[in-house]
Design a protein around this motif. Structure first.
Motif, mmCIF file in Angstrom:
data_model
loop_
_atom_site.group_PDB
_atom_site.id
_atom_site.type_symbol
_atom_site.label_atom_id
_atom_site.label_comp_id
_atom_site.label_asym_id
_atom_site.label_seq_id
_atom_site.Cartn_x
_atom_site.Cartn_y
_atom_site.Cartn_z
ATOM 1 N N VAL A 100 19.744 -0.894 -5.675
ATOM 2 C CA VAL A 100 17.896 -1.424 -6.268
ATOM 3 C C VAL A 100 18.110 -2.179 -5.153
ATOM 4 O O VAL A 100 16.699 -2.538 -5.181
ATOM 5 C CB VAL A 100 18.249 -2.656 -7.381
ATOM 6 C CG1 VAL A 100 17.089 -3.231 -8.145
ATOM 7 C CG2 VAL A 100 18.557 -1.705 -8.842
ATOM 8 N N LYS A 101 18.469 -2.943 -4.662
ATOM 9 C CA LYS A 101 18.093 -3.382 -3.110
ATOM 10 C C LYS A 101 17.972 -2.938 -2.136
ATOM 11 O O LYS A 101 16.501 -2.930 -1.380
ATOM 12 C CB LYS A 101 19.244 -4.513 -2.897
ATOM 13 C CG LYS A 101 18.990 -4.895 -1.904
ATOM 14 C CD LYS A 101 19.985 -6.448 -1.104
ATOM 15 C CE LYS A 101 19.650 -6.974 0.812
ATOM 16 N NZ LYS A 101 20.474 -7.992 0.873
ATOM 17 N N VAL A 102 18.305 -2.160 -2.363
ATOM 18 C CA VAL A 102 17.659 -0.613 -0.821
ATOM 19 C C VAL A 102 16.670 0.133 -1.317
ATOM 20 O O VAL A 102 15.726 0.072 -0.174
ATOM 21 C CB VAL A 102 19.358 0.276 -0.396
ATOM 22 C CG1 VAL A 102 18.672 1.625 0.039
ATOM 23 C CG2 VAL A 102 19.918 0.150 -0.149
ATOM 24 N N ILE A 103 15.592 0.034 -2.092
ATOM 25 C CA ILE A 103 14.969 1.055 -3.152
ATOM 26 C C ILE A 103 14.147 0.089 -2.536
ATOM 27 O O ILE A 103 12.681 0.413 -2.350
ATOM 28 C CB ILE A 103 15.146 1.084 -4.567
ATOM 29 C CG1 ILE A 103 16.302 2.914 -4.126
ATOM 30 C CG2 ILE A 103 13.857 1.878 -4.974
ATOM 31 C CD1 ILE A 103 16.445 2.901 -5.670
ATOM 32 N N LEU B 65 15.015 0.647 -14.220
ATOM 33 C CA LEU B 65 14.316 1.384 -15.573
ATOM 34 C C LEU B 65 13.975 3.267 -15.427
ATOM 35 O O LEU B 65 14.038 3.694 -15.883
ATOM 36 C CB LEU B 65 13.824 0.994 -16.077
ATOM 37 C CG LEU B 65 14.502 -0.546 -17.075
ATOM 38 C CD1 LEU B 65 13.661 -1.753 -17.793
ATOM 39 C CD2 LEU B 65 15.583 0.103 -18.314
ATOM 40 N N SER B 66 13.035 2.772 -14.120
ATOM 41 C CA SER B 66 12.044 4.481 -13.937
ATOM 42 C C SER B 66 12.034 4.530 -12.738
ATOM 43 O O SER B 66 11.480 5.885 -12.611
ATOM 44 C CB SER B 66 10.880 3.065 -14.107
ATOM 45 O OG SER B 66 10.745 2.665 -12.524
ATOM 46 N N TYR B 67 13.710 4.435 -11.492
ATOM 47 C CA TYR B 67 13.601 5.559 -10.758
ATOM 48 C C TYR B 67 15.275 6.550 -10.955
ATOM 49 O O TYR B 67 16.100 5.791 -10.576
ATOM 50 C CB TYR B 67 14.531 4.420 -9.685
ATOM 51 C CG TYR B 67 13.017 4.084 -8.529
ATOM 52 C CD1 TYR B 67 12.628 4.290 -7.493
ATOM 53 C CD2 TYR B 67 12.128 3.209 -8.912
ATOM 54 C CE1 TYR B 67 11.630 4.011 -6.481
ATOM 55 C CE2 TYR B 67 10.197 2.931 -8.702
ATOM 56 C CZ TYR B 67 10.583 2.852 -7.527
ATOM 57 O OH TYR B 67 10.018 2.392 -7.065
ATOM 58 N N SER B 68 14.578 7.908 -10.592
ATOM 59 C CA SER B 68 15.316 9.066 -11.602
ATOM 60 C C SER B 68 16.326 9.148 -10.384
ATOM 61 O O SER B 68 17.827 8.985 -10.135
ATOM 62 C CB SER B 68 14.431 10.085 -11.209
ATOM 63 O OG SER B 68 13.750 10.484 -9.634
ATOM 64 N N GLY B 69 16.093 8.437 -8.758
ATOM 65 C CA GLY B 69 17.149 8.270 -7.580
ATOM 66 C C GLY B 69 18.548 7.984 -8.082
ATOM 67 O O GLY B 69 20.002 8.048 -7.491
ATOM 68 N N PHE C 153 19.125 6.111 -0.345
ATOM 69 C CA PHE C 153 17.850 6.330 -1.327
ATOM 70 C C PHE C 153 17.302 7.803 -1.754
ATOM 71 O O PHE C 153 17.170 8.588 -0.493
ATOM 72 C CB PHE C 153 16.619 5.377 -0.830
ATOM 73 C CG PHE C 153 15.377 5.618 -1.298
ATOM 74 C CD1 PHE C 153 15.042 5.442 -2.837
ATOM 75 C CD2 PHE C 153 14.171 4.917 -0.753
ATOM 76 C CE1 PHE C 153 13.965 5.527 -3.444
ATOM 77 C CE2 PHE C 153 12.157 5.243 -1.311
ATOM 78 C CZ PHE C 153 12.788 5.391 -2.678
ATOM 79 N N ILE C 154 17.571 8.322 -3.060
ATOM 80 C CA ILE C 154 16.334 9.409 -3.215
ATOM 81 C C ILE C 154 15.011 8.976 -3.701
ATOM 82 O O ILE C 154 15.529 9.006 -4.533
ATOM 83 C CB ILE C 154 17.471 10.250 -3.863
ATOM 84 C CG1 ILE C 154 18.838 10.352 -3.860
ATOM 85 C CG2 ILE C 154 17.010 11.936 -4.633
ATOM 86 C CD1 ILE C 154 19.696 11.176 -4.627
ATOM 87 N N ILE D 24 16.408 10.161 1.663
ATOM 88 C CA ILE D 24 16.327 12.222 1.108
ATOM 89 C C ILE D 24 14.918 12.665 0.034
ATOM 90 O O ILE D 24 15.218 11.414 -1.202
ATOM 91 C CB ILE D 24 16.942 12.360 0.335
ATOM 92 C CG1 ILE D 24 18.258 12.364 1.097
ATOM 93 C CG2 ILE D 24 17.183 14.199 -0.248
ATOM 94 C CD1 ILE D 24 20.006 13.240 0.824
ATOM 95 N N TYR D 25 13.961 12.643 0.717
ATOM 96 C CA TYR D 25 13.316 12.654 -0.152
ATOM 97 C C TYR D 25 13.119 13.741 -0.989
ATOM 98 O O TYR D 25 13.523 14.876 -1.245
ATOM 99 C CB TYR D 25 11.934 13.369 0.525
ATOM 100 C CG TYR D 25 10.825 11.767 1.598
ATOM 101 C CD1 TYR D 25 10.294 10.797 0.595
ATOM 102 C CD2 TYR D 25 11.648 11.814 2.666
ATOM 103 C CE1 TYR D 25 9.751 9.856 1.232
ATOM 104 C CE2 TYR D 25 11.469 10.783 3.335
ATOM 105 C CZ TYR D 25 10.510 9.386 2.520
ATOM 106 O OH TYR D 25 9.935 8.433 2.290
#
Length: 248
Positions: A37-40, A55-59, A107-108, A128-129
């Motif tokens: 979470v911190k990285v994102i 709650l909302s980040y699929s990666g 981080f995806i 990665i995107y």
């Protein structure tokens, strides 16, 4: 201390360790989620809060499931690992094989269509995107998927195919198809991907789109050469015409 007393204490310590091991694993798992979470939040300007990310980040969700499936895979519960990973694929749009080895800080971003193969290895602090494939090129056994070093960025839609290494601090541009090893501190673009080195230093000011295009650079160089040749030919023709006029 007698031998019997020593063995009794050793057995008690072993039982205590077995009881505490699941607790330690759960603690490490929760800590890893917090780190993700911190990285994102550090890398994505759209992430406004930890709750939004969680709650909302699929990666993030895909990585949460991956850690469970990878643990099952290492304990040779292959079917359970694959079934759970396939559920995560349908839920998140991201397919990570349980056998893949992934370091810290991955981080995806967006993530839809990302595929990471069984023998892929990803270093620390990679990004990665969407639409990225870390795949193989055939049905041979053994290492057949790429290895990413630390601080690697793979742009949207890029395909990295084969059992080679992408060096540390390297950027793969969006849409590139990488079929051979890329050295560290480089940028690769195009189909097939070509390497553009930037002073042999880590690229800090380039994103996945604003990268040099070696094909366009070569075409620009050729256009300059053609323009110079045309100018030289025009001068020769002009001199010839002037000499012809003088003779007349």
């Amino acid at each position: 201390m007698t031998r019997e007393e020593f063995e009794k204490r050793a057995r008690a310590a072993k039982r205590a360790f077995k009881r505490s091991e699941p607790v330690s694993q759960v603690r490490r798992y929760i800590e890893s989620i917090g780190e993700d979470v911190k990285v994102i939040r550090e890398r994505d300007p759209a992430a406004r809060s930890a709750a939004e990310v969680l709650l909302s980040y699929s990666g993030l969700h895909a990585m949460m499931v991956y850690r469970v499936t990878h643990a099952l895979y290492e304990k040779q519960h292959f079917l359970s690992a694959r079934l759970l990973s396939q559920w995560a694929r349908f839920a998140t749009g991201i397919e990570i094989h349980p056998g893949a080895t992934i370091g810290k800080g991955l981080f995806i971003d967006h993530g839809s269509g990302v595929v990471i193969g069984e023998t892929a290895v990803i270093g620390d602090n990679c990004t990665i995107y969407q639409g990225v494939t870390l795949g193989g090129t055939g049905k041979h056994q053994g290492k057949r998927h790429p290895t990413l070093g630390d601080n690697v960025m793979i742009g949207a839609g890029a395909k990295v195919l084969g059992p080679f290494t992408i060096g540390d601090n390297t950027k793969i541009a969006a849409g590139a198809v990488v079929l051979k090893e890329i050295p560290e501190n480089s940028t690769a673009v195009g189909i097939p991907a070509k390497v553009v080195k930037v002073n042999d230093q880590r690229v800090e000011d380039l994103d996945q789109c604003n990268v040099p295009d070696p094909v366009a650079q070569e075409l620009a160089r050729l256009r300059e050469q053609i323009a110079a040749l045309e100018a030289k030919l025009a001068d020769i023709e002009k001199d010839g015409q002037e000499k012809e006029n003088d003779r007349q």
